[in-house]
Design a protein around this motif. Structure first.
Motif, PDB file in Angstrom:
ATOM      1  N   ARG A  85       0.866  -1.176   0.000  1.00 22.56           N
ATOM      2  CA  ARG A  85       0.000   0.000   0.000  1.00 22.56           C
ATOM      3  C   ARG A  85       0.908   1.233   0.000  1.00 22.56           C
ATOM      4  O   ARG A  85       1.981   1.225   0.596  1.00 22.56           O
ATOM      5  CB  ARG A  85      -0.907   0.004   1.232  1.00 22.56           C
ATOM      6  CG  ARG A  85      -1.961  -1.090   1.181  1.00 22.56           C
ATOM      7  CD  ARG A  85      -2.955  -0.918   2.327  1.00 22.56           C
ATOM      8  NE  ARG A  85      -3.932  -1.983   2.338  1.00 22.56           N
ATOM      9  CZ  ARG A  85      -5.000  -2.031   1.554  1.00 22.56           C
ATOM     10  NH1 ARG A  85      -5.225  -1.055   0.699  1.00 22.56           N
ATOM     11  NH2 ARG A  85      -5.862  -3.043   1.632  1.00 22.56           N
ATOM     12  N   ASP A 106       1.942  -6.085   1.820  1.00 24.64           N
ATOM     13  CA  ASP A 106       0.509  -6.149   2.091  1.00 24.64           C
ATOM     14  C   ASP A 106      -0.143  -7.288   1.304  1.00 24.64           C
ATOM     15  O   ASP A 106      -1.108  -7.884   1.764  1.00 24.64           O
ATOM     16  CB  ASP A 106      -0.163  -4.818   1.741  1.00 24.64           C
ATOM     17  CG  ASP A 106       0.343  -3.706   2.642  1.00 24.64           C
ATOM     18  OD1 ASP A 106       0.152  -3.804   3.866  1.00 24.64           O
ATOM     19  OD2 ASP A 106       0.965  -2.755   2.128  1.00 24.64           O
ATOM     20  N   TRP A 107       0.400  -7.561   0.120  1.00 26.31           N
ATOM     21  CA  TRP A 107      -0.120  -8.618  -0.743  1.00 26.31           C
ATOM     22  C   TRP A 107       1.100  -9.321  -1.329  1.00 26.31           C
ATOM     23  O   TRP A 107       1.970  -8.682  -1.910  1.00 26.31           O
ATOM     24  CB  TRP A 107      -0.988  -8.000  -1.820  1.00 26.31           C
ATOM     25  CG  TRP A 107      -1.577  -8.876  -2.861  1.00 26.31           C
ATOM     26  CD1 TRP A 107      -1.603 -10.238  -2.925  1.00 26.31           C
ATOM     27  CD2 TRP A 107      -2.261  -8.415  -4.031  1.00 26.31           C
ATOM     28  NE1 TRP A 107      -2.259 -10.648  -4.059  1.00 26.31           N
ATOM     29  CE2 TRP A 107      -2.679  -9.550  -4.750  1.00 26.31           C
ATOM     30  CE3 TRP A 107      -2.551  -7.151  -4.544  1.00 26.31           C
ATOM     31  CZ2 TRP A 107      -3.371  -9.459  -5.957  1.00 26.31           C
ATOM     32  CZ3 TRP A 107      -3.237  -7.063  -5.741  1.00 26.31           C
ATOM     33  CH2 TRP A 107      -3.648  -8.200  -6.432  1.00 26.31           C
ATOM     34  N   GLU A 134      -1.863  -8.986   4.287  1.00 25.54           N
ATOM     35  CA  GLU A 134      -3.321  -9.087   4.212  1.00 25.54           C
ATOM     36  C   GLU A 134      -3.793 -10.183   3.262  1.00 25.54           C
ATOM     37  O   GLU A 134      -4.863 -10.755   3.473  1.00 25.54           O
ATOM     38  CB  GLU A 134      -3.915  -7.760   3.729  1.00 25.54           C
ATOM     39  CG  GLU A 134      -3.690  -6.602   4.668  1.00 25.54           C
ATOM     40  CD  GLU A 134      -4.184  -5.295   4.075  1.00 25.54           C
ATOM     41  OE1 GLU A 134      -5.306  -5.279   3.521  1.00 25.54           O
ATOM     42  OE2 GLU A 134      -3.436  -4.306   4.140  1.00 25.54           O
ATOM     43  N   LEU A 167      -6.455  -6.661  -2.814  1.00 22.78           N
ATOM     44  CA  LEU A 167      -6.475  -5.785  -1.642  1.00 22.78           C
ATOM     45  C   LEU A 167      -7.654  -4.822  -1.712  1.00 22.78           C
ATOM     46  O   LEU A 167      -7.970  -4.299  -2.786  1.00 22.78           O
ATOM     47  CB  LEU A 167      -5.183  -4.970  -1.550  1.00 22.78           C
ATOM     48  CG  LEU A 167      -3.923  -5.674  -1.112  1.00 22.78           C
ATOM     49  CD1 LEU A 167      -2.759  -4.686  -1.086  1.00 22.78           C
ATOM     50  CD2 LEU A 167      -4.079  -6.347   0.238  1.00 22.78           C
TER      51      LEU A 167
END
Length: 185
Positions: A85, A106-107, A134, A167
């Motif tokens: 992000r 984040d991914w 995430e 996301l």
């Protein structure tokens, strides 16, 4: 992944060594060298980075990085694709992007190579999700599936026209078939 035996090597000592080609990772005190990407793997990796960045970069939502070293929780991983992000992208004091990413993505997206262990790569994604990642994808081209791990460590299998989760905040619609179609040139 090929394990390189080095007894009692700390993460700091590992990071002080020169980079290898293909990249080596430090996981649970072991050094594992990733396999060299082949044609299908390389094409999917490049196309996914491009598609994600086309949707996210101009609006400063996120950035997808190919083969970026991420060091966190006594591990140093090099996901095939690491998406951060925008607000979590490490920066220098002058505002430029940092060279070292001492945090989890984040991914995290991995593309399974023929000689890789599904369990080993899935475990790597799971460990990242336990630290804050995430979303994790494991793309299996041979089986035409994408295994998805969410932050709550739920595992789902996607195939064919199943819409893949991305996301939150990213306006991107992909299916397994869409990704596989990229292989036909």
């Amino acid at each position: 992944m090929v394990e390189t035996i080095k007894k009692n090597l700390s993460l700091t000592e590992f990071l002080d060594h020169p980079e290898t080609k293909p990249a080596s990772e430090y996981i649970n005190g072991k050094i594992l060298q990733k396999p060299m990407p082949q044609g299908e793997h390389s094409l999917i990796q490049g196309a996914l980075c491009e598609v994600i960045n086309q949707v996210t970069r101009s609006q400063k939502i996120a950035l997808a990085f190919s083969e970026l070293r991420c060091t966190f929780a006594d591990r140093s991983l090099v996901p095939d694709i690491a998406v951060f992000r925008w607000q979590r992208i490490p920066k220098t004091d002058s505002g430029r992007i940092a060279n070292r990413f001492n945090t989890y993505p984040d991914w995290m997206i991995e593309i399974l190579s023929p000689q890789q262990s599904t369990t080993q790569v899935l475990n790597k994604i799971l460990q990242a999700c336990q630290q804050g990642t995430e979303l994790g994808w494991l793309i299996n081209l041979e089986e035409a599936t994408v295994l998805v791990i969410s932050q709550n460590q739920r595992l789902d299998v996607f195939k064919e026209e199943d819409k893949l989760p991305v996301l939150e905040g990213i306006d991107l619609s992909l299916t397994v078939d869409t990704i596989l179609e990229w292989l036909t040139i």
